[in-house]
Design a protein around this motif. Structure first.
Motif, PDB file in Angstrom:
ATOM      1  N   GLU A  54      21.786 -21.142 -13.274  1.00 24.42           N
ATOM      2  CA  GLU A  54      21.786 -21.703 -14.601  1.00 24.42           C
ATOM      3  C   GLU A  54      22.525 -23.113 -14.852  1.00 24.42           C
ATOM      4  O   GLU A  54      22.042 -23.772 -15.588  1.00 24.42           O
ATOM      5  N   ASN A  55      23.481 -23.147 -13.604  1.00 24.15           N
ATOM      6  CA  ASN A  55      24.142 -24.588 -13.738  1.00 24.15           C
ATOM      7  C   ASN A  55      23.482 -25.580 -12.866  1.00 24.15           C
ATOM      8  O   ASN A  55      24.285 -26.504 -12.461  1.00 24.15           O
ATOM      9  N   GLY A  56      22.478 -25.174 -12.303  1.00 18.15           N
ATOM     10  CA  GLY A  56      21.723 -26.276 -11.495  1.00 18.15           C
ATOM     11  C   GLY A  56      22.040 -26.225  -9.893  1.00 18.15           C
ATOM     12  O   GLY A  56      21.781 -27.133  -9.140  1.00 18.15           O
ATOM     13  N   TYR A  57      22.534 -25.147  -9.571  1.00 19.72           N
ATOM     14  CA  TYR A  57      22.898 -24.945  -8.051  1.00 19.72           C
ATOM     15  C   TYR A  57      21.965 -23.689  -7.663  1.00 19.72           C
ATOM     16  O   TYR A  57      22.447 -22.482  -7.569  1.00 19.72           O
ATOM     17  N   ASP A  58      20.751 -23.785  -7.181  1.00 25.60           N
ATOM     18  CA  ASP A  58      19.955 -22.708  -6.758  1.00 25.60           C
ATOM     19  C   ASP A  58      20.318 -22.418  -5.387  1.00 25.60           C
ATOM     20  O   ASP A  58      20.611 -23.408  -4.536  1.00 25.60           O
ATOM     21  N   ILE A  59      20.500 -21.042  -5.250  1.00 23.98           N
ATOM     22  CA  ILE A  59      21.186 -20.591  -4.039  1.00 23.98           C
ATOM     23  C   ILE A  59      20.507 -19.277  -3.699  1.00 23.98           C
ATOM     24  O   ILE A  59      20.248 -18.384  -4.740  1.00 23.98           O
ATOM     25  N   SER A  60      20.519 -18.982  -2.585  1.00 25.53           N
ATOM     26  CA  SER A  60      19.747 -17.721  -1.792  1.00 25.53           C
ATOM     27  C   SER A  60      20.952 -16.839  -1.824  1.00 25.53           C
ATOM     28  O   SER A  60      21.970 -17.021  -1.582  1.00 25.53           O
ATOM     29  N   LYS A  61      20.735 -15.251  -1.641  1.00 28.50           N
ATOM     30  CA  LYS A  61      21.545 -14.417  -1.586  1.00 28.50           C
ATOM     31  C   LYS A  61      22.102 -14.708  -0.070  1.00 28.50           C
ATOM     32  O   LYS A  61      23.633 -14.621   0.065  1.00 28.50           O
ATOM     33  N   SER A  62      21.350 -14.735   0.734  1.00 30.32           N
ATOM     34  CA  SER A  62      21.819 -15.169   2.279  1.00 30.32           C
ATOM     35  C   SER A  62      22.717 -16.245   2.353  1.00 30.32           C
ATOM     36  O   SER A  62      23.678 -16.142   3.180  1.00 30.32           O
ATOM     37  N   LYS A  63      22.440 -17.201   1.672  1.00 32.44           N
ATOM     38  CA  LYS A  63      23.282 -18.647   1.771  1.00 32.44           C
ATOM     39  C   LYS A  63      24.663 -18.291   1.065  1.00 32.44           C
ATOM     40  O   LYS A  63      25.568 -18.556   1.594  1.00 32.44           O
ATOM     41  N   LEU A  64      24.583 -17.537  -0.295  1.00 32.37           N
ATOM     42  CA  LEU A  64      25.905 -17.159  -0.527  1.00 32.37           C
ATOM     43  C   LEU A  64      26.819 -16.234   0.330  1.00 32.37           C
ATOM     44  O   LEU A  64      27.852 -16.483   0.398  1.00 32.37           O
ATOM     45  N   TYR A  65      25.992 -15.214   0.606  1.00 33.50           N
ATOM     46  CA  TYR A  65      26.867 -14.466   1.851  1.00 33.50           C
ATOM     47  C   TYR A  65      27.611 -15.413   3.007  1.00 33.50           C
ATOM     48  O   TYR A  65      28.659 -15.191   3.414  1.00 33.50           O
ATOM     49  N   SER A  68      30.263 -17.461   1.609  1.00 31.78           N
ATOM     50  CA  SER A  68      31.627 -16.504   1.465  1.00 31.78           C
ATOM     51  C   SER A  68      32.044 -16.166   2.808  1.00 31.78           C
ATOM     52  O   SER A  68      33.390 -15.987   2.832  1.00 31.78           O
ATOM     53  N   SER A  69      31.376 -15.939   3.593  1.00 26.63           N
ATOM     54  CA  SER A  69      32.079 -15.380   5.124  1.00 26.63           C
ATOM     55  C   SER A  69      32.571 -16.706   5.769  1.00 26.63           C
ATOM     56  O   SER A  69      33.883 -16.266   6.497  1.00 26.63           O
ATOM     57  N   GLU A  70      32.133 -17.715   5.691  1.00 22.19           N
ATOM     58  CA  GLU A  70      32.680 -19.008   6.250  1.00 22.19           C
ATOM     59  C   GLU A  70      33.923 -19.374   5.303  1.00 22.19           C
ATOM     60  O   GLU A  70      34.327 -20.482   5.646  1.00 22.19           O
ATOM     61  N   ARG A  71      34.227 -18.860   4.086  1.00 21.35           N
ATOM     62  CA  ARG A  71      35.279 -19.219   3.203  1.00 21.35           C
ATOM     63  C   ARG A  71      35.161 -20.664   2.631  1.00 21.35           C
ATOM     64  O   ARG A  71      35.942 -21.285   2.246  1.00 21.35           O
ATOM     65  N   LYS A  72      34.047 -20.986   2.371  1.00 22.00           N
ATOM     66  CA  LYS A  72      33.435 -22.300   1.857  1.00 22.00           C
ATOM     67  C   LYS A  72      33.191 -22.151   0.291  1.00 22.00           C
ATOM     68  O   LYS A  72      32.907 -23.175  -0.192  1.00 22.00           O
ATOM     69  N   ILE A  73      33.175 -20.940  -0.299  1.00 24.02           N
ATOM     70  CA  ILE A  73      32.902 -20.874  -1.532  1.00 24.02           C
ATOM     71  C   ILE A  73      34.130 -19.903  -1.936  1.00 24.02           C
ATOM     72  O   ILE A  73      34.356 -18.978  -1.343  1.00 24.02           O
ATOM     73  N   PRO A  74      34.757 -20.131  -3.279  1.00 25.58           N
ATOM     74  CA  PRO A  74      35.659 -18.992  -3.918  1.00 25.58           C
ATOM     75  C   PRO A  74      35.140 -17.697  -4.056  1.00 25.58           C
ATOM     76  O   PRO A  74      34.110 -17.638  -4.935  1.00 25.58           O
ATOM     77  N   CYS A  75      35.671 -16.635  -3.360  1.00 23.80           N
ATOM     78  CA  CYS A  75      35.340 -15.295  -3.582  1.00 23.80           C
ATOM     79  C   CYS A  75      36.727 -14.267  -3.537  1.00 23.80           C
ATOM     80  O   CYS A  75      37.298 -14.782  -2.663  1.00 23.80           O
ATOM     81  N   LYS A  76      36.441 -12.934  -3.925  1.00 21.65           N
ATOM     82  CA  LYS A  76      37.351 -12.068  -3.536  1.00 21.65           C
ATOM     83  C   LYS A  76      36.531 -10.739  -3.115  1.00 21.65           C
ATOM     84  O   LYS A  76      35.232 -10.719  -3.527  1.00 21.65           O
TER      85      LYS A  76
END
Length: 103
Positions: A54-65, A68-76
């Motif tokens: 919605e905010n213009g950043y299309d990303i796949s589920k695998s890319k988001l995983y 997150s595993s590389e700690r390059k995106i904030p998550c908990k």
């Protein structure tokens, strides 16, 4: 033997109204001044993908995983689930984008 109290309709209405009012008064702290529930900032993986799109950043589920595993995106993690903060995702998008170059 059980005790019984006989009430007329008006007495019963008054008691019910008082009890219902007390329940709502006890939960009034859940509502902000505009009588709306507070917005929850945390979202799950599927909602994070939709939020990013919605905010213009299309990303796949695998890319988001992967991010997150590389700690390059904030998550908990909550158990084995990934939880994201909308605010942190917006900040992350802001810091990982660059302005369009003009020639």
């Amino acid at each position: 033997m059980a005790d019984f109290t006989i009430l007329n309709e008006n007495e019963l209405r008054k008691i019910l109204k008082e009890e219902i009012s007390s329940v709502f008064d006890n939960y009034s702290d859940l509502f902000n001044q505009s009588n709306e529930l507070p917005v929850v900032d945390t979202i799950n993986l599927t909602s994070a993908i939709a939020f990013l799109a919605e905010n213009g950043y299309d990303i796949s589920k695998s890319k988001l995983y992967k991010l997150s595993s590389e700690r390059k995106i904030p998550c908990k993690k909550f158990g084995n689930k990934l939880i994201f903060s909308r605010k942190e995702l917006l900040d992350w998008m802001q810091s990982n984008t660059r302005s369009k170059l003009t020639y």
